[in-house]
Write a protein that holds these residues in place. Structure first.
Motif, PDB file in Angstrom:
ATOM      1  N   MET A   1     -76.432  71.363  71.248  1.00  0.00           N
ATOM      2  CA  MET A   1     -75.279  71.243  72.142  1.00  0.00           C
ATOM      3  C   MET A   1     -74.224  70.328  71.531  1.00  0.00           C
ATOM      4  O   MET A   1     -74.538  69.347  70.874  1.00  0.00           O
ATOM      5  N   LYS A   2     -72.972  70.678  71.747  1.00  0.00           N
ATOM      6  CA  LYS A   2     -71.861  69.874  71.248  1.00  0.00           C
ATOM      7  C   LYS A   2     -71.442  68.842  72.294  1.00  0.00           C
ATOM      8  O   LYS A   2     -71.680  69.026  73.499  1.00  0.00           O
ATOM      9  N   PRO A   3     -70.827  67.738  71.853  1.00  0.00           N
ATOM     10  CA  PRO A   3     -70.325  66.766  72.827  1.00  0.00           C
ATOM     11  C   PRO A   3     -69.377  67.419  73.823  1.00  0.00           C
ATOM     12  O   PRO A   3     -68.496  68.195  73.432  1.00  0.00           O
ATOM     13  N   ILE A   4     -69.569  67.127  75.097  1.00  0.00           N
ATOM     14  CA  ILE A   4     -68.676  67.608  76.156  1.00  0.00           C
ATOM     15  C   ILE A   4     -68.018  66.378  76.755  1.00  0.00           C
ATOM     16  O   ILE A   4     -68.664  65.579  77.447  1.00  0.00           O
ATOM     17  N   TYR A   5     -66.739  66.209  76.460  1.00  0.00           N
ATOM     18  CA  TYR A   5     -66.034  64.991  76.865  1.00  0.00           C
ATOM     19  C   TYR A   5     -65.738  65.019  78.363  1.00  0.00           C
ATOM     20  O   TYR A   5     -65.469  66.073  78.946  1.00  0.00           O
ATOM     21  N   SER A   6     -65.756  63.854  78.956  1.00  0.00           N
ATOM     22  CA  SER A   6     -65.528  63.747  80.396  1.00  0.00           C
ATOM     23  C   SER A   6     -64.048  63.740  80.752  1.00  0.00           C
ATOM     24  O   SER A   6     -63.687  63.925  81.918  1.00  0.00           O
ATOM     25  N   SER A   7     -63.188  63.511  79.756  1.00  0.00           N
ATOM     26  CA  SER A   7     -61.747  63.486  80.006  1.00  0.00           C
ATOM     27  C   SER A   7     -61.019  63.886  78.734  1.00  0.00           C
ATOM     28  O   SER A   7     -61.578  63.841  77.626  1.00  0.00           O
ATOM     29  N   PHE A   8     -59.767  64.261  78.885  1.00  0.00           N
ATOM     30  CA  PHE A   8     -58.961  64.628  77.729  1.00  0.00           C
ATOM     31  C   PHE A   8     -58.632  63.407  76.880  1.00  0.00           C
ATOM     32  O   PHE A   8     -58.539  63.501  75.652  1.00  0.00           O
ATOM     33  N   SER A   9     -58.477  62.260  77.517  1.00  0.00           N
ATOM     34  CA  SER A   9     -58.214  61.039  76.752  1.00  0.00           C
ATOM     35  C   SER A   9     -59.406  60.669  75.882  1.00  0.00           C
ATOM     36  O   SER A   9     -59.240  60.225  74.736  1.00  0.00           O
ATOM     37  N   GLU A  10     -60.616  60.886  76.398  1.00  0.00           N
ATOM     38  CA  GLU A  10     -61.809  60.632  75.585  1.00  0.00           C
ATOM     39  C   GLU A  10     -61.879  61.608  74.414  1.00  0.00           C
ATOM     40  O   GLU A  10     -62.280  61.248  73.302  1.00  0.00           O
TER      41      GLU A  10
ATOM     42  N   ASP B   1     -69.531  78.189  75.497  1.00  0.00           N
ATOM     43  CA  ASP B   1     -70.855  77.764  75.938  1.00  0.00           C
ATOM     44  C   ASP B   1     -71.107  76.354  75.410  1.00  0.00           C
ATOM     45  O   ASP B   1     -70.291  75.799  74.665  1.00  0.00           O
ATOM     46  N   LYS B   2     -72.211  75.768  75.792  1.00  0.00           N
ATOM     47  CA  LYS B   2     -72.469  74.374  75.457  1.00  0.00           C
ATOM     48  C   LYS B   2     -72.794  74.156  73.983  1.00  0.00           C
ATOM     49  O   LYS B   2     -72.844  73.015  73.526  1.00  0.00           O
ATOM     50  N   MET B   3     -72.963  75.251  73.232  1.00  0.00           N
ATOM     51  CA  MET B   3     -73.111  75.149  71.783  1.00  0.00           C
ATOM     52  C   MET B   3     -71.749  75.061  71.091  1.00  0.00           C
ATOM     53  O   MET B   3     -71.661  74.686  69.930  1.00  0.00           O
ATOM     54  N   GLY B   4     -70.685  75.453  71.828  1.00  0.00           N
ATOM     55  CA  GLY B   4     -69.353  75.433  71.239  1.00  0.00           C
ATOM     56  C   GLY B   4     -68.844  76.780  70.775  1.00  0.00           C
ATOM     57  O   GLY B   4     -67.811  76.855  70.096  1.00  0.00           O
ATOM     58  N   ASN B   5     -69.532  77.858  71.117  1.00  0.00           N
ATOM     59  CA  ASN B   5     -69.002  79.195  70.835  1.00  0.00           C
ATOM     60  C   ASN B   5     -67.809  79.455  71.753  1.00  0.00           C
ATOM     61  O   ASN B   5     -67.884  79.188  72.958  1.00  0.00           O
ATOM     62  N   LEU B   6     -66.732  80.003  71.192  1.00  0.00           N
ATOM     63  CA  LEU B   6     -65.478  80.138  71.938  1.00  0.00           C
ATOM     64  C   LEU B   6     -65.045  81.587  72.078  1.00  0.00           C
ATOM     65  O   LEU B   6     -65.194  82.395  71.160  1.00  0.00           O
ATOM     66  N   ILE B   7     -64.458  81.895  73.259  1.00  0.00           N
ATOM     67  CA  ILE B   7     -63.813  83.188  73.512  1.00  0.00           C
ATOM     68  C   ILE B   7     -62.400  82.901  74.006  1.00  0.00           C
ATOM     69  O   ILE B   7     -62.203  82.116  74.945  1.00  0.00           O
ATOM     70  N   TYR B   8     -61.417  83.522  73.360  1.00  0.00           N
ATOM     71  CA  TYR B   8     -60.017  83.338  73.741  1.00  0.00           C
ATOM     72  C   TYR B   8     -59.565  84.503  74.617  1.00  0.00           C
ATOM     73  O   TYR B   8     -60.119  85.601  74.554  1.00  0.00           O
ATOM     74  N   ASN B   9     -58.538  84.265  75.417  1.00  0.00           N
ATOM     75  CA  ASN B   9     -58.056  85.271  76.351  1.00  0.00           C
ATOM     76  C   ASN B   9     -56.866  86.033  75.775  1.00  0.00           C
ATOM     77  O   ASN B   9     -55.776  85.481  75.622  1.00  0.00           O
ATOM     78  N   LYS B  10     -57.094  87.283  75.423  1.00  0.00           N
ATOM     79  CA  LYS B  10     -56.018  88.189  74.985  1.00  0.00           C
ATOM     80  C   LYS B  10     -55.137  87.542  73.910  1.00  0.00           C
ATOM     81  O   LYS B  10     -55.640  87.094  72.891  1.00  0.00           O
ATOM     82  N   THR B  11     -53.815  87.498  74.139  1.00  0.00           N
ATOM     83  CA  THR B  11     -52.918  87.004  73.089  1.00  0.00           C
ATOM     84  C   THR B  11     -53.008  85.499  72.880  1.00  0.00           C
ATOM     85  O   THR B  11     -52.449  84.980  71.905  1.00  0.00           O
ATOM     86  N   ALA B  12     -53.694  84.787  73.755  1.00  0.00           N
ATOM     87  CA  ALA B  12     -53.933  83.361  73.515  1.00  0.00           C
ATOM     88  C   ALA B  12     -54.846  83.154  72.312  1.00  0.00           C
ATOM     89  O   ALA B  12     -55.016  82.030  71.846  1.00  0.00           O
ATOM     90  N   ARG B  13     -55.399  84.245  71.803  1.00  0.00           N
ATOM     91  CA  ARG B  13     -56.226  84.168  70.598  1.00  0.00           C
ATOM     92  C   ARG B  13     -55.368  83.751  69.400  1.00  0.00           C
ATOM     93  O   ARG B  13     -55.794  82.952  68.583  1.00  0.00           O
ATOM     94  N   ASN B  14     -54.177  84.321  69.247  1.00  0.00           N
ATOM     95  CA  ASN B  14     -53.195  84.081  68.184  1.00  0.00           C
ATOM     96  C   ASN B  14     -53.707  83.224  67.023  1.00  0.00           C
ATOM     97  O   ASN B  14     -54.562  83.640  66.251  1.00  0.00           O
TER      98      ASN B  14
ATOM     99  N   ILE C   1     -75.922  78.033  77.380  1.00  0.00           N
ATOM    100  CA  ILE C   1     -76.259  78.726  76.138  1.00  0.00           C
ATOM    101  C   ILE C   1     -76.965  80.043  76.476  1.00  0.00           C
ATOM    102  O   ILE C   1     -77.903  80.072  77.273  1.00  0.00           O
ATOM    103  N   GLY C   2     -76.478  81.123  75.894  1.00  0.00           N
ATOM    104  CA  GLY C   2     -77.040  82.442  76.146  1.00  0.00           C
ATOM    105  C   GLY C   2     -76.288  83.260  77.169  1.00  0.00           C
ATOM    106  O   GLY C   2     -76.533  84.461  77.307  1.00  0.00           O
ATOM    107  N   GLU C   3     -75.362  82.649  77.889  1.00  0.00           N
ATOM    108  CA  GLU C   3     -74.622  83.387  78.915  1.00  0.00           C
ATOM    109  C   GLU C   3     -73.454  84.181  78.348  1.00  0.00           C
ATOM    110  O   GLU C   3     -72.991  85.133  78.986  1.00  0.00           O
ATOM    111  N   LEU C   4     -72.939  83.802  77.188  1.00  0.00           N
ATOM    112  CA  LEU C   4     -71.837  84.552  76.576  1.00  0.00           C
ATOM    113  C   LEU C   4     -72.392  85.667  75.702  1.00  0.00           C
ATOM    114  O   LEU C   4     -73.400  85.492  75.005  1.00  0.00           O
TER     115      LEU C   4
END
Length: 229
Positions: A1-10, A160-173, A195-198
């Protein structure tokens, strides 16, 4: 699992003065807007920013620009930001303009560990000044060096909590290639899954490229609203 920050400032706490920063998005589509707001609040300065454009005057990278936090901007498009134009003309910011396809390939090559490549874009123009030119099959090509960054900030719709990413349509750019080209990549995501849900076949950025995640809602401003009369 990758670090999941509690805030954007962190999430941006390690981004330091003088860092080289890549930022995903095209216009305002797919930008990590909350991470950028956190950088504004942090007050980090003398940044070298690599991104397609510099946001608009009052949103995205435009906020960092307005605060004079950007020392050098590397991008391909500057047309939506009047403050950017003002700073360029007054000599307050250093700018490196790159053809958009070349910019994308310089970032992609950096993520792939390719130090340089040849391209015909820019031959015979000011872009070619000081660069090596070689001839292949009777045609001239410029040598362009790859880009890498200390930090990459990207935005994804799902992770997912491993850090695998899916972008939305043209936000993939630019986001997938920028995610790969940062020494440390922080992903701002709208929804986090176990993990495993995507569906692995739908993943755009594998977790190996991501060093941290932060979850939050976005304002998602429209850059230019066009409606029928």
């Amino acid at each position: 699992m990758k670090p999941i920050y509690s805030s954007f400032s962190e999430a941006v706490k390690d981004i330091h003065d003088g860092a080289t920063l890549m930022v995903g998005g095209f216009g305002l589509c797919g930008i990590p807007e909350n991470l950028l707001l956190a950088l504004v609040d942090k007050g980090v300065k003398d940044l070298t920013v690599i991104s397609n454009n510099c946001g608009v005057d009052d949103w995205g990278l435009g906020l960092l620009l307005r605060n004079k936090q950007i020392k050098k901007m590397i991008g391909s498009y500057v047309g939506e930001n009047k403050e950017f134009e003002r700073q360029v003309l007054s000599g307050e910011i250093e700018v490196e303009l790159v053809p958009q396809g070349t910019l994308a390939e310089k970032i992609r090559a950096g993520g792939a560990g390719i130090p340089a490549f040849y391209t015909p874009a820019g031959v015979g123009t000011p872009i070619a000044e000081g660069k090596e030119v070689r001839v292949f099959n009777g045609k001239e090509y410029l040598l362009e060096e790859a880009y890498q960054a200390d930090f990459s900030l990207v935005r994804a719709q799902k992770a997912d909590k491993m850090g695998n990413l899916i972008y939305n349509k043209t936000a993939r750019n630019f986001n997938p290639m920028i995610a790969a080209a940062g020494t440390v990549t922080i992903a701002e995501v709208e929804a986090l899954y176990e993990i495993g849900e995507l569906d692995p076949a739908m993943v755009h950025t594998p977790s190996i490229y991501v060093q941290g995640l932060v979850v939050g809602a976005q304002e998602k401003r429209i850059e230019r609203l066009t409606v029928k009369k």
